[in-house]
Design a protein around this motif. Structure first.
Motif: not given
Length: 87
Positions: A73, A54, A58, A50-51
């Motif tokens: 998102f 993300g 970005d 998930y990180s």
């Protein structure tokens, strides 16, 4: 991610609460304990993915000249999906 982590915390709390329930609940106590051991590893893996996603979202927003803080998102993923569909 928050829902996954909070759900795992609730299971951990139930496990801790059942620790002193006596011999009758020994099997019950063992089953969630095994589940939590595996789930904690899986949650760590999902958190990492998930990180990474993300950060990529970005970066994609920045690539298109948008402020990542103003592009949720879901909006970025929907926009990319629509672009792929049109091609």
């Amino acid at each position: 991610m928050q829902a996954i982590i909070k759900g795992l915390e609730k299971v951990r709390q139930e496990l801790d609460a059942s620790a002193n329930d006596g011999h009758v609940y020994e099997v019950f106590h063992k089953t969630p304990n095994q589940f939590i051991s595996i789930a904690e590893l899986e949650v760590g893996s999902v958190t990492n993915l998930y990180s990474v996603v993300g950060r990529n979202v970005d970066a994609l927003a920045l690539y298109f000249g948008e402020d990542p803080a103003r592009c949720p998102f879901e909006q970025v993923v929907t926009s990319v999906s629509l672009q792929i569909t049109w091609q």
